[in-house]
Write a protein that holds these residues in place. Structure first.
Motif, PDB file in Angstrom:
ATOM      1  N   MET A 121      47.796  45.559  40.017  1.00  0.00           N
ATOM      2  CA  MET A 121      47.170  44.147  40.252  1.00  0.00           C
ATOM      3  C   MET A 121      47.242  42.950  39.187  1.00  0.00           C
ATOM      4  O   MET A 121      47.212  43.390  38.026  1.00  0.00           O
ATOM      5  CB  MET A 121      45.775  44.234  40.147  1.00  0.00           C
ATOM      6  CG  MET A 121      44.785  42.991  40.375  1.00  0.00           C
ATOM      7  SD  MET A 121      42.949  43.046  40.045  1.00  0.00           S
ATOM      8  CE  MET A 121      42.931  43.288  38.114  1.00  0.00           C
ATOM      9  N   VAL A 122      48.124  42.167  39.636  1.00  0.00           N
ATOM     10  CA  VAL A 122      48.672  40.849  38.688  1.00  0.00           C
ATOM     11  C   VAL A 122      47.625  39.895  38.943  1.00  0.00           C
ATOM     12  O   VAL A 122      47.140  39.539  40.068  1.00  0.00           O
ATOM     13  CB  VAL A 122      50.035  40.355  38.885  1.00  0.00           C
ATOM     14  CG1 VAL A 122      50.294  39.241  38.090  1.00  0.00           C
ATOM     15  CG2 VAL A 122      50.880  41.312  38.688  1.00  0.00           C
ATOM     16  N   ALA A 123      47.213  39.178  37.737  1.00  0.00           N
ATOM     17  CA  ALA A 123      46.012  38.276  37.744  1.00  0.00           C
ATOM     18  C   ALA A 123      46.624  37.097  37.380  1.00  0.00           C
ATOM     19  O   ALA A 123      47.148  36.744  36.414  1.00  0.00           O
ATOM     20  CB  ALA A 123      44.938  38.648  37.268  1.00  0.00           C
ATOM     21  N   THR A 124      46.484  36.112  38.284  1.00  0.00           N
ATOM     22  CA  THR A 124      46.847  34.497  37.817  1.00  0.00           C
ATOM     23  C   THR A 124      45.995  33.762  38.102  1.00  0.00           C
ATOM     24  O   THR A 124      45.032  33.689  38.877  1.00  0.00           O
ATOM     25  CB  THR A 124      48.080  34.041  39.065  1.00  0.00           C
ATOM     26  OG1 THR A 124      47.738  34.449  40.405  1.00  0.00           O
ATOM     27  CG2 THR A 124      49.279  35.225  38.969  1.00  0.00           C
ATOM     28  N   SER A 125      45.766  32.653  37.222  1.00  0.00           N
ATOM     29  CA  SER A 125      44.946  31.606  37.273  1.00  0.00           C
ATOM     30  C   SER A 125      44.875  30.681  38.327  1.00  0.00           C
ATOM     31  O   SER A 125      45.878  30.307  38.489  1.00  0.00           O
ATOM     32  CB  SER A 125      44.900  30.871  35.634  1.00  0.00           C
ATOM     33  OG  SER A 125      43.837  29.958  35.549  1.00  0.00           O
ATOM     34  N   THR A 126      43.767  30.408  38.838  1.00  0.00           N
ATOM     35  CA  THR A 126      43.927  29.517  40.262  1.00  0.00           C
ATOM     36  C   THR A 126      42.860  28.092  39.949  1.00  0.00           C
ATOM     37  O   THR A 126      43.523  27.425  39.903  1.00  0.00           O
ATOM     38  CB  THR A 126      43.543  30.173  41.312  1.00  0.00           C
ATOM     39  OG1 THR A 126      42.202  30.782  41.254  1.00  0.00           O
ATOM     40  CG2 THR A 126      44.364  31.088  41.715  1.00  0.00           C
ATOM     41  N   VAL A 127      41.767  28.286  40.018  1.00  0.00           N
ATOM     42  CA  VAL A 127      40.728  27.414  39.572  1.00  0.00           C
ATOM     43  C   VAL A 127      39.724  27.452  38.530  1.00  0.00           C
ATOM     44  O   VAL A 127      39.008  28.056  38.549  1.00  0.00           O
ATOM     45  CB  VAL A 127      39.724  27.291  40.966  1.00  0.00           C
ATOM     46  CG1 VAL A 127      39.100  26.006  41.031  1.00  0.00           C
ATOM     47  CG2 VAL A 127      40.676  27.271  42.318  1.00  0.00           C
ATOM     48  N   PRO A 128      40.238  27.041  37.411  1.00  0.00           N
ATOM     49  CA  PRO A 128      39.608  27.108  35.957  1.00  0.00           C
ATOM     50  C   PRO A 128      38.173  26.238  35.913  1.00  0.00           C
ATOM     51  O   PRO A 128      37.418  26.834  34.968  1.00  0.00           O
ATOM     52  CB  PRO A 128      40.581  26.728  35.081  1.00  0.00           C
ATOM     53  CG  PRO A 128      41.590  25.677  35.626  1.00  0.00           C
ATOM     54  CD  PRO A 128      41.671  26.185  37.248  1.00  0.00           C
ATOM     55  N   GLN A 166      42.760  35.420  40.819  1.00  0.00           N
ATOM     56  CA  GLN A 166      43.200  35.728  42.025  1.00  0.00           C
ATOM     57  C   GLN A 166      43.741  37.331  41.903  1.00  0.00           C
ATOM     58  O   GLN A 166      44.827  37.583  41.131  1.00  0.00           O
ATOM     59  CB  GLN A 166      44.144  35.045  42.960  1.00  0.00           C
ATOM     60  CG  GLN A 166      44.245  35.413  44.270  1.00  0.00           C
ATOM     61  CD  GLN A 166      43.318  35.358  45.083  1.00  0.00           C
ATOM     62  OE1 GLN A 166      42.689  34.184  45.005  1.00  0.00           O
ATOM     63  NE2 GLN A 166      42.759  36.171  45.974  1.00  0.00           N
ATOM     64  N   LYS A 167      43.052  38.469  42.425  1.00  0.00           N
ATOM     65  CA  LYS A 167      43.493  39.718  42.300  1.00  0.00           C
ATOM     66  C   LYS A 167      44.604  39.669  43.284  1.00  0.00           C
ATOM     67  O   LYS A 167      44.694  39.379  44.405  1.00  0.00           O
ATOM     68  CB  LYS A 167      42.495  40.579  42.458  1.00  0.00           C
ATOM     69  CG  LYS A 167      41.339  40.767  41.809  1.00  0.00           C
ATOM     70  CD  LYS A 167      40.273  41.686  41.951  1.00  0.00           C
ATOM     71  CE  LYS A 167      40.781  43.116  41.862  1.00  0.00           C
ATOM     72  NZ  LYS A 167      39.567  44.073  42.460  1.00  0.00           N
ATOM     73  N   GLN A 168      45.805  40.345  42.596  1.00  0.00           N
ATOM     74  CA  GLN A 168      47.144  40.513  43.566  1.00  0.00           C
ATOM     75  C   GLN A 168      47.420  41.999  43.236  1.00  0.00           C
ATOM     76  O   GLN A 168      47.301  42.547  42.336  1.00  0.00           O
ATOM     77  CB  GLN A 168      48.029  39.488  43.214  1.00  0.00           C
ATOM     78  CG  GLN A 168      47.420  38.218  43.306  1.00  0.00           C
ATOM     79  CD  GLN A 168      48.606  37.265  42.819  1.00  0.00           C
ATOM     80  OE1 GLN A 168      49.738  37.404  42.355  1.00  0.00           O
ATOM     81  NE2 GLN A 168      48.515  35.964  43.041  1.00  0.00           N
ATOM     82  N   GLY A 169      48.394  42.399  44.163  1.00  0.00           N
ATOM     83  CA  GLY A 169      49.001  43.874  43.788  1.00  0.00           C
ATOM     84  C   GLY A 169      48.694  44.722  44.700  1.00  0.00           C
ATOM     85  O   GLY A 169      48.928  45.702  44.452  1.00  0.00           O
ATOM     86  N   MET A 170      47.811  44.450  45.691  1.00  0.00           N
ATOM     87  CA  MET A 170      47.211  45.447  46.401  1.00  0.00           C
ATOM     88  C   MET A 170      48.322  46.090  47.305  1.00  0.00           C
ATOM     89  O   MET A 170      49.214  45.190  48.135  1.00  0.00           O
ATOM     90  CB  MET A 170      46.262  44.820  47.290  1.00  0.00           C
ATOM     91  CG  MET A 170      45.489  45.887  48.485  1.00  0.00           C
ATOM     92  SD  MET A 170      44.488  47.249  47.787  1.00  0.00           S
ATOM     93  CE  MET A 170      42.838  46.346  47.543  1.00  0.00           C
ATOM     94  N   THR A 171      48.436  47.305  47.488  1.00  0.00           N
ATOM     95  CA  THR A 171      49.664  47.955  48.023  1.00  0.00           C
ATOM     96  C   THR A 171      49.021  48.988  49.098  1.00  0.00           C
ATOM     97  O   THR A 171      47.728  49.085  49.022  1.00  0.00           O
ATOM     98  CB  THR A 171      50.539  48.577  47.352  1.00  0.00           C
ATOM     99  OG1 THR A 171      49.944  49.675  46.682  1.00  0.00           O
ATOM    100  CG2 THR A 171      51.265  47.667  46.379  1.00  0.00           C
TER     101      THR A 171
END
Length: 178
Positions: free
Chosen positions: A1-8, A32-37
């Motif tokens: 899961m890579v986390a990227t900032s979206t709406v601070p 945003q939680k990312q990396g779901m496989t």
């Protein structure tokens, strides 16, 4: 899961009142939680099913959740799998967000997750009312079980065991990660 900032600009209270799906509120901002496989999803379902079946078979009560929101000390999180005891279920079962960490949480670690971040998240859960955290590393074929007083690593050919919550639950690392 890579986390990227979206709406601070979203506050923690905003997040607690209406947590957007697949997000966490961390260090003052929304990520945003990312990396779901498919592998991640399969392991999440498998572990939640096994914990549920065990709790039912042992008449422990409580409830097992996937991606359920909780508040840690100053963060808003969605553990991949979590167990809520009967007492906490009675107290908070209708809450929008659990106001503390789940007694038992699991994070399925993606190849893009940093080990330091996952260990910090485990300690964050423990500092906020959690009793036990499972960090599941599918590619390394490890399960790290962390409590306030103990850290254990289970690998191939070994049985991973709960230490506090859902006491007595065990699963072969090979079976879980197959």
């Amino acid at each position: 899961m890579v986390a990227t900032s979206t709406v601070p600009k979203l506050t923690l209270n905003d997040w607690l009142n209406n947590p957007p799906p697949r997000t966490e509120w961390v260090d003052g901002g929304l990520i945003q939680k990312q990396g779901m496989t498919l592998k991640h999803s399969k392991l999440q379902r498998r572990l939640s099913t096994l914990w549920s079946l065990y709790a039912d078979a042992q008449n422990l009560g409580g409830e097992v959740y996937t991606e359920a929101p909780c508040r840690t000390q100053n963060q808003g999180r969605f553990p991949d799998v979590a167990y809520l005891t009967p007492a906490l279920l009675t107290q908070y079962g209708d809450a929008k967000v659990l106001p503390q960490s789940f007694p038992l949480s699991a994070e399925i670690v993606s190849p893009t997750d940093l080990a330091e971040d996952m260990i910090a998240k485990a300690y964050e859960y423990l500092a906020s009312g959690g009793e036990e955290v499972w960090l599941v590393y599918p590619d390394s074929r490890w399960i790290i079980v962390v409590t306030a007083n103990n850290k254990q690593i289970f690998g191939q050919g070994e049985m991973a065991e709960t230490q506090k919550a859902l006491e007595g639950f065990s699963i072969s690392v090979d079976t879980l990660l197959a």
